[in-house]
Design an enzyme around this catalytic site. Structure first.
Site, PDB file in Angstrom:
ATOM      1  N   GLU A 385       5.810   0.371  -4.751  1.00 48.57           N
ATOM      2  CA  GLU A 385       4.820   0.021  -5.634  1.00 48.57           C
ATOM      3  C   GLU A 385       4.588  -1.367  -5.418  1.00 48.57           C
ATOM      4  O   GLU A 385       3.880  -2.074  -6.344  1.00 48.57           O
ATOM      5  CB  GLU A 385       5.066   0.293  -7.209  1.00 48.57           C
ATOM      6  CG  GLU A 385       5.247   1.845  -7.513  1.00 48.57           C
ATOM      7  CD  GLU A 385       3.908   2.602  -7.413  1.00 48.57           C
ATOM      8  OE1 GLU A 385       3.776   3.315  -6.286  1.00 48.57           O
ATOM      9  OE2 GLU A 385       2.902   2.148  -7.901  1.00 48.57           O
ATOM     10  N   GLN A 389       6.753  -9.640  -3.101  1.00 47.88           N
ATOM     11  CA  GLN A 389       5.986 -10.757  -2.511  1.00 47.88           C
ATOM     12  C   GLN A 389       4.668 -10.391  -2.702  1.00 47.88           C
ATOM     13  O   GLN A 389       3.690 -11.162  -3.077  1.00 47.88           O
ATOM     14  CB  GLN A 389       6.275 -10.818  -0.929  1.00 47.88           C
ATOM     15  CG  GLN A 389       7.528 -11.464  -0.688  1.00 47.88           C
ATOM     16  CD  GLN A 389       8.905 -10.737  -0.988  1.00 47.88           C
ATOM     17  OE1 GLN A 389       8.645  -9.382  -1.118  1.00 47.88           O
ATOM     18  NE2 GLN A 389       9.824 -11.240  -1.460  1.00 47.88           N
TER      19      GLN A 389
END
Ligand SMILES: Cc1cc2nc3c(=O)[nH]c(=O)nc-3n(C[C@H](O)[C@H](O)[C@H](O)COP(=O)(O)OP(=O)(O)OC[C@H]3O[C@@H](n4cnc5c(N)ncnc54)[C@H](O)[C@@H]3O)c2cc1C
Lengths: 403, 396
Positions: A385, A389
């Site tokens: 999901e 980052q």
């Protein structure tokens, strides 16, 4: 009015799911991890109990009609809040089993958001109360494009009343057993995001096959599959939202993919909170049994600080989820907050699990110990999901002009 | 004079060991993991290379090298596979316990065979930890009692690494927790001693390339000569043993973390997203800079601790704890980020990073828990002579 109280009906549902997570799901956690398969018998049984009753369990976002539709007496949408409250509870029971529950899964939101009425009824109509588990799935990731969603390579070529799909999808949760997958492909790579299309691809469609089932670090009860499309012919009726959807806004397909995240990210974040709480509970008991008021004094303080920090961070993560879900229910754009909840909760949960093992030492590394499993399960919550980052990119772009 | 340059001899050995670790160990680490132990052939090669008794005295057939050399080599081996590094190390941490706590006769009987013929088939294992956490070392629940025949041992030990069919175990037990260090002792329990039950290898999070077992000791009788009394200073010997063992363990942790870090760097150069190598995105380049820095910091802490052990510095104990804590903190971050750099692939067993993620959090506990190590370091911080104003009564 600021309020952190659950409504009575929410409390009731939470109690029920908490009971279910404790009595039915948790006892399965270690065993299903070892078995490395979806616990079908359990799923059938819980469907009979009326939990996940042929449709998606409430904890996964609703009743088969997709997330966000439940309303309270005043007509305010409550679905996202209900979903995350329950997501935390079931993930507390077991973060892998929760992903195996029958229902549209991550495929639900895109169908809900962009599907035509006819597509919705076809997609959601399969979830009947007949004791047969069925799944939907969401197939976006490819071997060469994960974070870089815009870079997907799977192609869709229009051919009369059909689209011909070619390409590969990987790491698709429940993709192999799903009755239908929402599959993203591009009609024109040069158009970038504007070329994206989403299709409902039903199991058994010629040209669609399942590649390998992955052997994973954690979430081993959940099935992660590679999907292969070779001249896979899908009818135009299966183009999600119909041609119009892609005509009006240039980036219809991409928007579908992104909009999904606004409700699924807080949900995944809430599951991470559930994992953290599960690990916390184990070490809390462990400390109480073995170390309370024990010497050496320095260790007593190390433990006291650790457990206090765990509890505090879990509480903060939960509030981040609640806020993002509240915004979704209120119809307030929440991409930033959804990403914040996901980035924060995943990190907190990872940290809690790492420290939980550290605190239990060698005992925490035994497969018989729940924290060992949670440590393996939790890692992916900072990856799927949208990786940690990617969440930071979403957040910072909304904080810093011109980024 | 400050220097970070290994000696010529060390460089020579390292070259061979690094090759061995790369070609023989790293290349087969998944097989070793599946088998649960390094194959006999590998053990034979290791002994032929003369690595088996590296830092044992020449009197027992060792090479007489110091802890620094040992640390370098353990790091290199663990870069290949930490389970193998332990599985190949015949006398293991039990050997170090004998070195610090035994007398001449013990060395002869228990250590010398590891330099003899078929040494590669021999193993020994440390039986220190228990199924219940202990407040401090002196309150081990495994109990020892002196009898006419020798000593009677009762209790349970867990996380006995490389203990599946050890030729002997070094079992730590307590005569009387109230007596502090004087109430603690270690015993050599030889294979086949009645009353010793060894479980099947236990499934653990990581470190699956070496068998880890639990032991129960039920009315075990060992002869008087089996007691390792630390040549009159058990506390001192025990703490010196722990210092050595920590250095070895911390070096292994650095080795596996360096493997994870280097793998992540290479992957970040090759994998592209958003039109460039993922490592060129600042979100990852900074992360990679951080983990590479952390690996180095821990590495130097380990070398320094090893050096203090070699020079018998009074602060060696604290240095060893600091090295271990630093290594464990580093390994948590490095192996976690190692998985992160690979994204979804990091979670899949076709790639090695998930293994290092599991290994790091298992190897960490060979000598205790994170808070135990941390609090021990804190306690020692208040002392220069080992007696802490915080807990002068505890055997931390
Ligand atoms: C168990 C599991 C279940 C999954 N289920 C599904 C599913 O049901 N459906 C589905 O479609 N997908 C699913 N996925 C895939 C998942 O969403 C992707 O793995 C994830 O989005 C990351 O993509 P990637 O693996 O290609 O990693 P990459 O995109 O290759 O990323 C590698 C690394 O680079 C970093 N990175 C990339 N771009 C940047 C940047 N610009 N700046 C900084 N860092 C960057 C990433 O954060 C990561 O650390 C699943 C994955 C797993 C492991």
């Amino acid at each position: 009015m600021i309020d952190f109280e659950l409504s009575d009906s929410q409390k009731n549902i939470r109690e029920m799911v908490r009971w279910f997570a404790r009595e039915e799901v948790r006892p399965l956690a270690l065993e299903s991890d070892k078995a490395h398969t979806v616990p079908l018998e359990f799923l059938k049984k819980s469907m009979q109990l009326g939990l996940g009753s042929g449709t998606r369990p409430k904890a996964l976002g609703g009743d088969g009609e997709g997330a966000g539709e439940e309303r309270d007496a005043k007509g305010t949408k409550q679905g996202n809040r209900v979903s995350i409250i329950l997501g935390e509870e079931i993930a507390w029971g077991d973060p892998a089993v929760v992903l195996t529950f029958p229902g549209p899964g991550l495929g639900g939101p895109p169908v809900q958001f962009t599907g035509t009425a006819e597509q919705k009824s076809r997609a959601f109509g399969i979830f009947k109360n007949d004791g047969v588990p069925r799944w939907g799935a969401y197939a976006l990731t490819e071997p060469a494009a994960g974070s870089d969603v815009a870079g997907i390579q799977a192609t869709a070529r229009k051919d009369g009343n059909h689209y011909i799909l070619n390409g590969r999808k990987c790491y698709i949760t429940n993709g192999a057993r799903a009755t239908w997958n929402v599959v993203f492909a591009t009609v024109d790579k040069s158009q970038g995001r504007a070329g994206h299309r989403a299709f409902l691809v039903f199991k058994g469609t010629p040209g669609f096959s399942v590649g390998k089932i992955e052997d994973k670090l954690g979430l081993r009860a959940s099935e992660t599959a590679e999907l292969v499309f070779e001249d896979c012919k899908v009818h135009v009726d299966d183009l999600l939202g119909g041609e119009e959807h892609y005509d009006k806004g240039a980036k219809g397909g991409f928007t579908t993919a992104m909009k999904t995240f606004d409700s699924t990210r807080p949900m995944v974040a809430a599951m991470a909170v559930g994992i953290a709480r599960a690990a916390y509970d184990v070490v809390h008991d462990h400390i109480r049994e073995n170390y309370l008021l024990s010497r050496p004094i320095a260790r007593y303080h190390v433990l006291a600080e650790l457990i206090a920090n765990m509890e505090r961070k879990i509480a903060a993560a939960r509030l981040m989820c609640w806020r993002a879900a509240w915004m979704a229910d209120e119809g307030i754009p929440n991409s930033k907050e959804a990403s914040m909840s996901k980035a924060y909760a995943a990190q907190v949960a990872s940290w809690v699990c790492q420290e939980a093992i550290g605190l239990m030492g060698h005992l925490g590394t035994y497969h018989a110990n729940l924290v060992e499993k949670l440590y393996r399960d939790v890692k992916v919550y900072d990856i799927f999901e949208g990786t940690g980052q990617v969440q930071r990119i979403v957040i910072s772009r909304r904080l810093l002009k011109g980024l | 004079m400050i220097s970070f340059e290994p000696s010529d001899d060390e460089k020579e050995i390292l070259k061979t060991v690094e090759r061995f670790a790369e070609v023989e160990v790293r290349a087969t680490m998944r097989d070793i993991e599946a088998a649960g132990r390094p194959p006999e052939e590998l053990r034979r090669k290791y002994h032929e290379m003369g690595l088996g008794m590296l830092n044992y005295p020449e009197t027992v057939g060792g090479s007489g090298m110091g802890q620094v050399t040992r640390a370098l080599i353990e790091e290199a081996l663990s870069f290949g596979d930490p389970g193998a590094a332990i599985g190949l190390d015949g006398p293991g941490l039990a050997g170090l316990a004998i070195l610090e706590l035994g007398e001449g006769a013990h060395d002869e009987r228990y250590l010398a065979p590891f330099a003899g013929p078929d040494a590669h088939l021999r193993t020994a294992a440390l039986a220190l930890l228990e199924p219940k956490p202990v407040a401090d070392w002196c309150s081990l629940a495994t109990h020892a009692r002196e009898t006419a025949a020798g000593y009677l041992l009762d209790g349970a030990k867990s996380f006995v690494v490389n203990g599946a069919d050890a030729d002997f175990y070094v079992v730590f037990a307590s005569f009387d927790p109230a007596k502090g260090w004087d109430g603690l002792a270690a015993f050599v329990v030889e294979k086949g001693t009645p009353g010793v039950t060894v479980t099947e290898p236990i499934l653990t999070c990581g470190l699956n390339g070496v068998p880890i077992v639990d032991l129960t000791l039920d009315g075990v009788v060992v002869p008087k000569a089996a007691r390792l009394s630390g040549r009159g200073d058990f506390a001192g010997g025990f703490r010196r043993f722990l210092a050595r063992a920590r250095v070895v363990n911390a070096a292994r942790i650095v080795g596996l973390s360096r493997a994870a870090c280097e793998y992540a760097i290479r992957y970040a150069e090759e994998r592209t997203a958003f039109g460039k190598p993922i490592g060129h995105h600042q979100g990852l380049s900074w992360m990679i800079a951080d983990i590479a820095t952390e690996v180095d910091a821990a590495r130097w802490m380990v070398w320094k601790a090893a050096w203090e052990v070699d020079h018998a510095r009074p602060s060696a104990e604290r240095a060893s704890i600091q090295a271990l804590v630093q290594a464990n903190e580093m390994a948590k971050k490095v192996t976690n980020d190692g998985v992160q750099v690979l994204g979804g692939a990091g979670f899949i067993r076709d790639y090695p990073v998930e293994k290092w993620y599991r290994d790091a959090r298992t190897l960490a506990f060979v000598l205790g828990t994170d808070p135990m190590d941390n609090s021990r370091a804190a306690t020692l911080t208040f002392t220069s002579d080992g007696e802490s104003p915080l807990d002068s009564l505890s055997c931390v």
